[in-house]
Enzyme design. Structure first.
Site, short mmCIF file in Angstrom:
data_model
loop_
_atom_site.label_atom_id
_atom_site.label_comp_id
_atom_site.label_asym_id
_atom_site.label_seq_id
_atom_site.Cartn_x
_atom_site.Cartn_y
_atom_site.Cartn_z
N GLU A 128 0.80 -1.22 0.00
CA GLU A 128 0.00 0.00 0.00
C GLU A 128 0.84 1.27 0.00
OE1 GLU A 128 -3.32 0.74 -0.22
OE2 GLU A 128 -3.47 -1.34 -0.84
N GLU A 152 6.79 -20.99 9.72
CA GLU A 152 6.96 -19.97 10.76
C GLU A 152 8.05 -20.33 11.76
OE1 GLU A 152 3.95 -22.87 12.40
OE2 GLU A 152 4.29 -21.93 10.47
#
Length: 200
Positions: A91, A122
């Protein structure tokens, strides 16, 4: 490698992993009651963020200084945390006109885990270091780890590696510190409590 019982004990100490007593019967509520319960929980977030204004501001100053110095900012996370980092990085160019190479989201498991979860990525500390080495991380950059639980090995390893080369670091967590293996320059603790739906 951590044994299973230690992991369960560790997770049990984290507020984000606990059952939310206010929404324990969410499956028995009407749609309106569910939406109301979620809204009630969401309204608490702004108050929690207000308690972390000081470290957030410190991180913002480093962020701005890094970009002004032609450094790069890396958001590093796994799962949902990693996806949010990638989203925020994506963004920045349309919102602020920044160069797409200035703010970079790094997610455990790479681009394919943006849309499809992959078990175990992870926990891969080596991958976190390799992912940053591939991007030629330098002391002129800024690494922001993101982990709701505070214990996710991937962003923790990224912070440790970044620190080892003199790169400034921040860590955003949704629990209080407790035992934190990484030593970020800035710790942003946002203890928002248990999720509306446990494990969501």
């Amino acid at each position: 490698m951590q044994n299973y019982s230690d992991l369960i004990k560790q997770l049990g100490e984290l507020d984000t992993e606990k059952v939310n007593p206010r929404t324990i019967n969410i499956d028995k509520l009407s749609a309106t009651e569910i939406a109301t319960a979620i809204n009630y929980e969401d309204r608490k977030v702004a108050d929690v963020v207000a308690t972390a204004i000081s470290p957030i501001s410190q991180a913002a100053e480093i962020f701005a200084h890094t970009l002004k110095s032609n450094g790069r900012v890396f958001y590093v996370g796994a799962g949902t945390s990693g996806r949010l980092g990638v989203l925020d990085a994506a963004e920045c160019p349309p919102t602020f006109g920044s160069n797409p190479q200035q703010v970079i989201g790094v997610i455990a498991g790479g681009k394919e885990t943006l849309t499809l979860s992959k078990e175990g990525v992870e926990d891969d500390r080596t991958a976190a270091v390799n992912d940053l080495k591939e991007k030629n991380l330098s002391a002129n950059d800024f690494v922001i780890g993101i982990s709701a639980s505070r214990r996710t090995p991937y962003p923790i390893a990224a912070i440790e590696f970044a620190s080892s080369i003199g790169c400034p670091t921040a860590f955003i967590v949704c629990n209080t510190k407790g035992s934190l293996p990484a030593k970020p320059d800035i710790l942003i603790e946002l203890p928002v409590g248990p999720e509306v739906i446990t494990g969501s």
